[in-house]
Design a protein around this motif. Structure first.
Motif, short mmCIF file in Angstrom:
data_model
loop_
_atom_site.label_atom_id
_atom_site.label_comp_id
_atom_site.label_asym_id
_atom_site.label_seq_id
_atom_site.Cartn_x
_atom_site.Cartn_y
_atom_site.Cartn_z
N SER A 36 0.84 -1.18 0.00
CA SER A 36 0.00 0.00 0.00
C SER A 36 0.88 1.23 0.00
O SER A 36 2.06 1.18 0.31
N THR A 42 -3.82 1.13 -7.51
CA THR A 42 -4.94 1.58 -6.69
C THR A 42 -6.29 1.25 -7.29
O THR A 42 -7.32 1.61 -6.71
N GLN A 254 -10.96 1.65 10.81
CA GLN A 254 -9.79 2.54 10.81
C GLN A 254 -8.55 1.82 11.28
O GLN A 254 -7.44 2.03 10.75
N VAL A 257 -7.08 -0.13 8.39
CA VAL A 257 -6.38 0.72 7.44
C VAL A 257 -5.01 1.14 8.00
O VAL A 257 -3.99 1.09 7.31
N LYS A 261 -1.27 0.02 6.59
CA LYS A 261 -0.31 1.04 6.18
C LYS A 261 1.01 0.86 6.91
O LYS A 261 2.10 0.94 6.31
N TRP A 290 -16.34 4.60 1.80
CA TRP A 290 -15.12 4.15 2.49
C TRP A 290 -14.22 3.36 1.53
O TRP A 290 -13.01 3.57 1.47
N GLU A 293 -12.59 5.68 -0.93
CA GLU A 293 -11.52 6.48 -0.33
C GLU A 293 -10.26 5.67 -0.08
O GLU A 293 -9.14 6.15 -0.34
N HIS A 294 -10.41 4.43 0.39
CA HIS A 294 -9.25 3.67 0.87
C HIS A 294 -8.73 2.65 -0.13
O HIS A 294 -7.70 2.03 0.11
#
Length: 352
Positions: A36, A42, A254, A257, A261, A290, A293-294
């Motif tokens: 990531s 992406t 969250q 994510v 990362k 969501w 976005e991610h």
């Protein structure tokens, strides 16, 4: 996720389809990973779980038409965990999924693989711990080598393996809580066994339930060298009455994510959908936003009742949101809800 549906999957599929591995040793070199962050691909592969067997492949095209031509690039199914022969890849439907995958180079084949047979047998913790320790010592390596050989032989050596999914829960025999350290060693052995097969390029997806559940999922994480994707199965249910709560809860969306990362991994959502809160278009909008976005590697809505939006007629408002969000706009209005030719398929969505 509730596991009753995959109990049916195991029963149905059973009817249809009547090296250097020592713990702590060096692993076979892993295939290149898509980390990531900066420089990573992406584009999100959209998918849906529609049926465990060949009908699932056929319904992918129907769902695509319902979405106005949107390409579904993630094909998702499960190996039943009733017998070792099925975990080794015995179901004939794998051939159909392999043909689907090979038809386009940009598709992903996502396969949930149980870590133990009798995976939905409600085994007690002490028996689960015993089985996990046996696996950690290499007793089951040959089953996973056979699966890897089967997948490579079918021409899908790049399958995304969702191994031991929802390991932080209470139900599956491949759950982590009875022996977290042994469970991690067992995961590592399975990955080593499958990577030892010539020609493989598997990616291994670590996919807990959202939240703490029976054990915090970080306690089960087996290591960056044997995990390629950090997944999460996330349904619209407590803990988290609102989507914001599902994001912010301990070990929630969250946290996933942030954890991914920190470990240089892509994320995924192998299972998501509606549940305890019923037909909830607000949840649907927020979850799709969501995902946008991610940018997970892929996401796969669980499309049967009560979770789904296409094969399940009880969620019309959420279905409208899903369709409008994902539709390409080409041919919108064509298609429609699925048509079933056989009596057992007609009944199938309501059985889960």
């Amino acid at each position: 996720m509730p596991h009753r549906g995959r109990r049916l999957v195991g029963a149905c599929t059973t009817t249809v389809a009547a090296g250097l591995l020592a713990t702590g040793g060096a692993l076979v070199t892993a295939p290149p990973r898509e980390a990531s962050g900066r420089g990573a691909g992406t584009e999100v592969a959209v998918g849906a779980y529609l049926h465990y067997g060949t009908p699932g492949v056929e319904r992918m095209q129907e769902l695509s038409r319902w979405l106005g031509g949107t390409e579904l690039r993630a094909g998702h199914t499960y190996l039943p965990g009733d017998t070792w022969s099925n975990i080794e890849g015995a179901p004939d439907s794998l051939q159909s999924w392999a043909r689907w995958r090979k038809a386009r180079t940009d598709r992903l084949f996502v396969l949930n693989v149980p870590m133990l047979e009798r995976n939905e047998a409600d085994l007690p913790d002490d028996r689960v711990a015993e089985l996990i320790r046996s696996g950690a010592h290499g007793e089951y390596d040959h089953h996973f080598r056979r699966l890897a050989e089967r997948l490579v032989g079918l021409g899908v050596p790049d399958t995304v393996i969702v191994l031991g999914w929802e390991m932080n829960g209470f139900n599956y025999s491949h759950r982590c809580r009875p022996d977290p350290e042994g469970w991690k060693r067992y995961w590592r052995r399975i990955v080593a066994a499958m990577r030892s097969v010539e020609g493989q390029r598997f990616r291994f997806d670590f996919a807990p339930n959202r939240g703490s559940d029976a054990i915090t999922w970080t306690r089960c994480y087996p290591g960056d060298d044997v995990v390629d994707v950090i997944g999460m199965d996330s349904y619209d249910q407590p803990p988290g009455d609102t989507f914001d709560e599902q994001v912010a809860q301990p070990y929630g969306l969250q946290h996933q994510v942030d954890f991914a990362k920190a470990h240089g991994k892509r994320i995924s959502y192998p299972e998501w959908g509606l549940f305890r809160n019923g037909d909830n278009p607000d949840y649907m909008r927020h979850m799709l936003a969501w995902i946008t976005e991610h940018k997970p590697l892929y996401h796969s809505i669980t499309d049967y009742c009560p979770h789904g939006v296409w094969q399940c007629g009880q969620n019309p408002r959420s279905a409208r949101v899903f369709r409008e969000f994902l539709s390409t706009g080409k041919g919108r209005g064509r298609g429609g809800p699925p048509r079933f030719d056989r009596a057992e398929d007609q009944a199938w969505p309501g059985l889960w």
